[in-house]
Write a protein that holds these residues in place. Structure first.
Motif, PDB file in Angstrom:
ATOM      1  N   GLY A   1     -56.312 -70.875  10.921  1.00 60.66           N
ATOM      2  CA  GLY A   1     -57.328 -70.281  10.286  1.00 60.66           C
ATOM      3  C   GLY A   1     -58.350 -71.071  10.152  1.00 60.66           C
ATOM      4  N   LYS A   2     -58.265 -72.600  10.366  1.00 59.29           N
ATOM      5  CA  LYS A   2     -58.983 -73.496  10.285  1.00 59.29           C
ATOM      6  C   LYS A   2     -59.641 -73.898  11.624  1.00 59.29           C
ATOM      7  CE  LYS A   2     -56.781 -75.680   6.441  1.00 59.29           C
ATOM      8  NZ  LYS A   2     -56.111 -76.822   5.921  1.00 59.29           N
ATOM      9  N   ARG A   3     -60.953 -74.352  11.761  1.00 58.61           N
ATOM     10  CA  ARG A   3     -61.656 -74.711  12.883  1.00 58.61           C
ATOM     11  C   ARG A   3     -61.101 -75.994  13.219  1.00 58.61           C
ATOM     12  NH1 ARG A   3     -65.903 -72.842  15.991  1.00 58.61           N
ATOM     13  NH2 ARG A   3     -67.039 -74.893  17.414  1.00 58.61           N
ATOM     14  N   ILE A   4     -60.672 -76.294  14.512  1.00 58.52           N
ATOM     15  CA  ILE A   4     -60.502 -77.783  15.004  1.00 58.52           C
ATOM     16  C   ILE A   4     -61.171 -77.991  16.335  1.00 58.52           C
ATOM     17  CG2 ILE A   4     -58.067 -77.800  14.017  1.00 58.52           C
ATOM     18  CD1 ILE A   4     -57.263 -76.992  16.752  1.00 58.52           C
ATOM     19  N   ASN A   5     -61.501 -79.171  16.605  1.00 58.04           N
ATOM     20  CA  ASN A   5     -62.229 -79.648  17.544  1.00 58.04           C
ATOM     21  C   ASN A   5     -61.594 -79.912  19.080  1.00 58.04           C
ATOM     22  OD1 ASN A   5     -64.830 -79.629  15.985  1.00 58.04           O
ATOM     23  ND2 ASN A   5     -64.182 -81.828  14.938  1.00 58.04           N
ATOM     24  N   HIS A   6     -60.121 -80.340  18.620  1.00 60.10           N
ATOM     25  CA  HIS A   6     -59.390 -80.417  19.975  1.00 60.10           C
ATOM     26  C   HIS A   6     -57.974 -80.206  19.581  1.00 60.10           C
ATOM     27  CE1 HIS A   6     -57.854 -82.580  23.409  1.00 60.10           C
ATOM     28  NE2 HIS A   6     -59.057 -82.307  24.215  1.00 60.10           N
ATOM     29  N   PRO A   7     -57.171 -79.567  20.546  1.00 58.04           N
ATOM     30  CA  PRO A   7     -55.947 -79.358  20.363  1.00 58.04           C
ATOM     31  C   PRO A   7     -54.988 -80.530  19.866  1.00 58.04           C
ATOM     32  CG  PRO A   7     -56.624 -78.368  22.472  1.00 58.04           C
ATOM     33  CD  PRO A   7     -57.559 -79.382  21.616  1.00 58.04           C
ATOM     34  N   ARG A   8     -55.303 -81.771  20.393  1.00 60.43           N
ATOM     35  CA  ARG A   8     -54.695 -82.968  19.770  1.00 60.43           C
ATOM     36  C   ARG A   8     -54.719 -83.298  18.279  1.00 60.43           C
ATOM     37  NH1 ARG A   8     -59.663 -85.636  21.447  1.00 60.43           N
ATOM     38  NH2 ARG A   8     -58.764 -85.907  23.636  1.00 60.43           N
ATOM     39  N   GLU A   9     -55.559 -82.556  17.553  1.00 57.58           N
ATOM     40  CA  GLU A   9     -55.417 -82.581  16.261  1.00 57.58           C
ATOM     41  C   GLU A   9     -54.191 -81.908  15.525  1.00 57.58           C
ATOM     42  OE1 GLU A   9     -59.155 -81.261  14.288  1.00 57.58           O
ATOM     43  OE2 GLU A   9     -60.310 -82.004  15.802  1.00 57.58           O
ATOM     44  N   VAL A  10     -53.677 -81.028  16.333  1.00 55.55           N
ATOM     45  CA  VAL A  10     -52.371 -80.239  15.995  1.00 55.55           C
ATOM     46  C   VAL A  10     -51.207 -80.581  16.662  1.00 55.55           C
ATOM     47  CG1 VAL A  10     -51.502 -77.858  15.539  1.00 55.55           C
ATOM     48  CG2 VAL A  10     -53.861 -78.338  15.282  1.00 55.55           C
ATOM     49  N   VAL A  11     -51.302 -80.540  17.941  1.00 55.43           N
ATOM     50  CA  VAL A  11     -50.026 -81.247  18.804  1.00 55.43           C
ATOM     51  C   VAL A  11     -50.355 -82.107  19.839  1.00 55.43           C
ATOM     52  CG1 VAL A  11     -49.087 -78.595  18.754  1.00 55.43           C
ATOM     53  CG2 VAL A  11     -50.955 -79.285  20.710  1.00 55.43           C
ATOM     54  N   LYS A  12     -49.104 -82.637  20.297  1.00 54.69           N
ATOM     55  CA  LYS A  12     -49.252 -83.633  21.348  1.00 54.69           C
ATOM     56  C   LYS A  12     -48.677 -83.492  22.558  1.00 54.69           C
ATOM     57  CE  LYS A  12     -45.897 -86.465  19.068  1.00 54.69           C
ATOM     58  NZ  LYS A  12     -45.769 -87.862  18.599  1.00 54.69           N
TER      59      LYS A  12
END
Length: 402
Positions: free
Chosen positions: A324-335
């Motif tokens: 539900g939150k806006r992120i700029n790149h997937p690396r902020e959540v997974v690697k």
């Protein structure tokens, strides 16, 4: 027409036929210098061995060539021997079975040069510009790097100590300056193999091959006479970053022929087409709404790719990564390399696409939706509960989820 004229015409006709037969026989019997034949020994005299060449007539070779070091004759009448045609003198065809042996080796080597007859040579050592070759036991010769094989860059150490056939391409200073080459022999062998393959191969055929070299864009594979490209996209069903991770030089592979262009001498193969397609029955294995374990294989600005099985990757869109939150790149959540549990959102087997979401977020959304539905059905006083995203946010921020 009187009898004499008739007889003369018949005789003339017989002579004409004989002339034609003689010409045909001579044409049939013509051999090229250096041409190898297998012939039967029909007679052994004091000095010569006579060979039966079938329809081509008879030939002879020096009896000394068929003696061992002790002087004993190693063949007998009726044996089949391999010999090279040297020259024709007085309608007699002279052959040789050994090049550069005995006291007359230099003249034999000169004959081999003139007649383009292959000679056996041992690769002694590597030197500037090529290799030192010993032919006829003790005669030194030189083979340039470019004349040793069909491809450049082959390991030099593989040749040292080997006995190989060569052709003499330069013979100077009475045999003191000899240059040899393997290329004509290899090219002839390749032409013969290509001719045989051309008659049997077709696109779509499965064949065995050997990896001959690795490149950034793929690998070259020899299928027994012709060499073709195995593009990096055709190596595996999974995404291939480095060819060397999956293949090595000398490795035996089973490939499908994708393209045969005999005129341009270009051939291409596929390794993955020779393997089972992992996307077959993918809809049964990964049904919509089911949960699976996978590994994050690659990150892109628009999402994360997850490998569910070899050859089957799905995409978690960036919009489904932020809970539900806006992120700029997937690396902020997974690697990359992270093990994750995902939910299948959509399947398009034809386009080889799987849409995924993180299981943790999906389950939280499902539970929030159930809670909202239950509340709406049981509440006696309707009130504004907010959006599903707000409800989900409240659930994830509640003390029991911290």
């Amino acid at each position: 027409m009187d009898t004499d004229n008739q007889s003369a015409n018949e005789t003339g006709g017989e002579e004409s036929f004989a002339d034609m037969f003689e010409k045909s026989f001579k044409k049939q019997a013509r051999l090229e210098p250096g041409q190898m034949v297998e012939a039967q020994i029909v007679k052994i005299s004091a000095e010569w061995i006579f060979l039966d060449l079938g329809g081509k007539g008879e030939g002879y070779l020096d009896k000394k060539e068929m003696r061992d070091e002790a002087g004993n004759l190693t063949v007998k009448e009726g044996d089949i021997v391999r010999a090279y045609f040297m020259r024709s003198e007085n309608n007699e065809m002279h052959f040789t079975a050994k090049i550069g042996s005995g006291p007359g080796k230099q003249s034999q080597l000169e004959d081999a040069w003139k007649s383009e007859i292959p000679v056996d040579g041992t690769v002694v050592k590597e030197m500037k510009g090529g290799f030192e070759i010993r032919i006829a036991g003790s005669v030194r010769a030189f083979c340039p790097f470019s004349q040793m094989g069909l491809r450049r860059g082959e390991p030099s150490a593989e040749y040292i100590g080997r006995s190989l056939p060569f052709k003499i391409i330069e013979y100077g200073e009475s045999g003191r300056n000899i240059v040899v080459s393997r290329r004509p022999i290899l090219e002839k062998e390749r032409r013969e193999k290509v001719a045989a393959l051309k008659a049997t191969l077709q696109e779509g055929t499965k064949v065995n091959g050997t990896v001959t070299s690795l490149q950034n864009f793929g690998a070259f594979v020899d299928i027994g006479g012709i060499e073709g490209l195995l593009p990096i996209s055709e190596i595996a069903w999974t995404r291939t970053e480095k060819v060397s991770d999956l293949l090595s030089v000398g490795q035996t592979v089973e490939v499908i022929i994708k393209k045969l262009d005999w005129e341009q001498n270009r051939f291409s193969f596929s390794l993955k087409d020779a393997m089972p397609d992992p996307w077959e029955r993918v809809e049964d294995a990964f049904q919509i709404g089911s949960y699976h374990s996978g590994t994050v294989s690659r990150l892109a600005p628009f999402g994360a790719f997850v490998t569910l099985k070899e050859g089957v990757d799905g995409l978690i869109h960036i919009s489904k990564l932020g809970a539900g939150k806006r992120i700029n790149h997937p690396r902020e959540v997974v690697k990359e390399g992270q093990a994750v549990e995902v939910k299948v959102e959509a399947v398009d087997a034809g386009q080889r696409r799987l849409s995924l979401s993180l299981a943790e977020i999906s389950r939280a959304e499902e539970e929030a939706a159930v809670d909202l539905k239950n509340y709406q059905q049981t509440s006696s006083a309707p009130q504004n509960m907010g959006t599903l995203g707000e409800l989900l946010k409240g659930r994830t921020e509640s003390p029991e989820n911290k």
